[in-house]
Enzyme design. Structure first.
Site, PDB file in Angstrom:
ATOM      1  N   PHE A 192       2.616  13.173   4.375  1.00  0.00           N
ATOM      2  CA  PHE A 192       3.839  12.870   4.281  1.00  0.00           C
ATOM      3  C   PHE A 192       4.468  12.453   2.969  1.00  0.00           C
ATOM      4  O   PHE A 192       3.624  11.761   2.260  1.00  0.00           O
ATOM      5  CB  PHE A 192       4.054  11.433   5.097  1.00  0.00           C
ATOM      6  CG  PHE A 192       5.420  10.943   4.947  1.00  0.00           C
ATOM      7  CD1 PHE A 192       6.290  11.092   6.044  1.00  0.00           C
ATOM      8  CD2 PHE A 192       5.634  10.039   4.215  1.00  0.00           C
ATOM      9  CE1 PHE A 192       7.746  10.746   5.926  1.00  0.00           C
ATOM     10  CE2 PHE A 192       7.193   9.445   4.090  1.00  0.00           C
ATOM     11  CZ  PHE A 192       8.018   9.727   4.951  1.00  0.00           C
TER      12      PHE A 192
ATOM     13  N   ASP B 270      -0.270  11.736  -4.318  1.00  0.00           N
ATOM     14  CA  ASP B 270       0.990  10.677  -3.725  1.00  0.00           C
ATOM     15  C   ASP B 270       0.283   9.414  -3.479  1.00  0.00           C
ATOM     16  O   ASP B 270      -0.225   9.252  -2.482  1.00  0.00           O
ATOM     17  CB  ASP B 270       1.708  11.410  -2.654  1.00  0.00           C
ATOM     18  CG  ASP B 270       2.741  10.586  -1.844  1.00  0.00           C
ATOM     19  OD1 ASP B 270       2.920   9.479  -2.445  1.00  0.00           O
ATOM     20  OD2 ASP B 270       3.440  10.932  -1.243  1.00  0.00           O
TER      21      ASP B 270
ATOM     22  N   LYS C 284       7.133   2.349  -2.921  1.00  0.00           N
ATOM     23  CA  LYS C 284       6.779   0.949  -1.995  1.00  0.00           C
ATOM     24  C   LYS C 284       6.258  -0.088  -2.911  1.00  0.00           C
ATOM     25  O   LYS C 284       7.216  -0.720  -3.617  1.00  0.00           O
ATOM     26  CB  LYS C 284       5.663   1.546  -1.145  1.00  0.00           C
ATOM     27  CG  LYS C 284       5.977   2.717  -0.011  1.00  0.00           C
ATOM     28  CD  LYS C 284       5.453   2.814   1.112  1.00  0.00           C
ATOM     29  CE  LYS C 284       6.308   3.634   2.192  1.00  0.00           C
ATOM     30  NZ  LYS C 284       5.886   4.867   2.454  1.00  0.00           N
TER      31      LYS C 284
HETATM   32  C1  LIG Z   1       6.662   5.987   2.062  1.00  0.00           C
HETATM   33  C2  LIG Z   1       6.121   7.411   1.368  1.00  0.00           C
HETATM   34  C3  LIG Z   1       6.936   8.241   0.619  1.00  0.00           C
HETATM   35  C4  LIG Z   1       8.326   8.230   0.685  1.00  0.00           C
HETATM   36  O1  LIG Z   1       8.917   6.893  -0.046  1.00  0.00           O
HETATM   37  P1  LIG Z   1      10.395   6.556   0.167  1.00  0.00           P
HETATM   38  O2  LIG Z   1      10.381   5.438  -0.837  1.00  0.00           O
HETATM   39  O3  LIG Z   1      10.522   6.224   1.637  1.00  0.00           O
HETATM   40  O4  LIG Z   1      11.181   7.832  -0.230  1.00  0.00           O
HETATM   41  C5  LIG Z   1       6.322   9.215   0.194  1.00  0.00           C
HETATM   42  N1  LIG Z   1       5.078   9.468   0.265  1.00  0.00           N
HETATM   43  C6  LIG Z   1       4.136   8.554   0.787  1.00  0.00           C
HETATM   44  C7  LIG Z   1       2.679   8.678   0.925  1.00  0.00           C
HETATM   45  C8  LIG Z   1       4.732   7.394   1.446  1.00  0.00           C
HETATM   46  O5  LIG Z   1       3.847   6.446   1.907  1.00  0.00           O
END
Ligand SMILES: *Cc1c(COP(=O)(O)O)cnc(C)c1O
Length: 392
Positions: A134, A219, A248
């Protein structure tokens, strides 16, 4: 003809939401408009890492708001410079681009990899990503994600993403061609249900990407900023990526994200990247307060201890109700229910004043504030146990 309006009807209905309106938050607790309190183990999806409205963030916000809120990303500002220095020192990476959301930071990482491929690898542009991964909800980050439900959504997707199963090193090796610029993944797949990539796999990917001359992009939007008990998830594997994204927890609740890169990889040219609100002093001042807190003496040790306590509590609940095992690290944990009981448990828990999340029907995810107390952990586990007993 008048249609009865619900108080919620002016908001786009993008997800099922319970008919509760939150008005206040303090530490691990949220309060709705009727004054009812909830023990919050969701924390804005691992966002409010210091809990709700912590004094340090309130102070950073109010002090900075009184001085300078925004001077445009075309000028330097002090909080952005200081936060960039702090994040590069903490990560061992060299340069930072600030963004407003995780998806935007990942979008930047994808662009940086393409720019790098164009400049240093004969026009390589493909990025190998993981099934069930994700990376966000912009078109490119949805295309990079491996969420099965998104496969046919918003076609045509942005091309250039090659998906492989998480943990299958041979598949990555086979997917890397002259067109490949990077391999991109989460150290722990969060939205997929807290599925760790594993330290050995991360080390092997670091070796492989180095050997094949492509970038490793991590990420760390969910795993970064102390969530796993270390400042960054990659530290558990003893590796360092070429590019990393944060979001986050970085802003402790305010919209702040970051793209970090090694100097040799940090090859954006003027005009490649930007954004009106990026690196604004107000959000960066909050990021500085968050970083100072997490880097403070004993903070990460405390996260590890709290994580161990929560894990033990979950294992006890699992034993009592015949669930499966616990996955994850630090305070990013998931309970494998072994059956699709997640949504019912989440709903019953909400009714009892406990907020938890089921990223998959058979999985509960817990991401409390990094500052959660032992008593709050114990109380949450007692509540979860009671909820499960009612549903058994
Ligand atoms: C939450 C998340 C995103 C997206 O971040 P947003 O601030 O919602 O755009 C991308 N990668 C990971 C691993 C996430 O947990």
């Amino acid at each position: 003809m008048t249609v009865p309006q619900s108080p919620f009807s002016a908001l786009m209905d993008i997800t099922p939401r319970p008919p509760v309106v939150f008005a206040d938050g303090q530490g691990s607790w949220l309060y709705d408009t009727t004054g009812r309190r909830y023990l919050d183990l969701v924390q804005g999806w691992a966002v409010t890492c210091l809990g709700h409205s912590p004094a340090t963030i309130v102070k950073a916000l109010t002090e900075q708001a009184g001085r300078l809120i925004n001077c445009s990303p075309a000028y330097y500002n002090e909080p952005a410079l200081r936060l960039a220095a702090g994040l590069t020192r903490a990560s061992g990476l060299d340069q930072v681009f600030f963004a407003n959301s995780g998806a935007e930071a990942n979008e930047g990482a994808i662009k940086l990899a393409r720019r790098w491929g164009e400049t240093y690898r004969g026009g390589a542009y493909e990025i190998v990503t993981m099934e069930n991964g994700f990376h966000g909800r912009t078109l490119a980050t949805m295309s990079a994600s491996g969420k099965p439900a998104w496969k046919t959504l918003f076609e045509p997707k942005v091309p250039g993403f090659v998906k492989v199963p998480l943990g299958d090193l041979d598949a990555v090796e086979a997917a890397i061609t002259d067109r490949t610029a990077a391999v991109m993944l989460e150290p722990i797949q969060g939205e997929a249900g807290v599925i760790p990539a594993g330290d050995d796999y991360l080390r092997a990917l670091r070796d492989l990407t180095e050997r094949r001359g492509v970038l490793l992009i991590l990420d760390e939007i969910q795993t970064g900023m102390g969530r796993t008990g270390r400042m960054f998830g990659f530290e558990h594997a003893g590796i360092r990526p070429d590019v990393m994204t944060l979001g986050k927890g970085l802003g402790g609740g305010v919209p702040l994200a970051a793209l970090l890169a090694r100097r040799e990889v940090s090859c954006f040219q003027h005009g490649d990247q930007g954004g009106t609100f990026n690196g604004n002093p107000l959000m960066c001042a909050v990021g500085l307060a968050v970083l100072a807190e997490i880097a403070g003496a004993g903070f990460l040790e405390r996260v590890e201890a709290a994580g161990a306590r929560l894990r033990q509590g979950l294992e006890t609940v699992a034993m009592r109700h015949g669930f499966g095992g616990v996955r994850g690290q630090g305070l990013l944990l998931a309970l494998d229910l072994g059956r699709p009981a997640g949504p019912a448990i989440v709903e019953a828990a909400l009714a009892d004043g406990l907020l938890i999340n089921a990223p998959r029907p058979d999985t509960l995810r817990l991401m409390p504030a990094l500052t959660v107390s032992d008593d709050e952990i114990d109380e949450a586990m007692a509540m979860l146990d009671a909820v499960c007993a009612k549903l058994d």
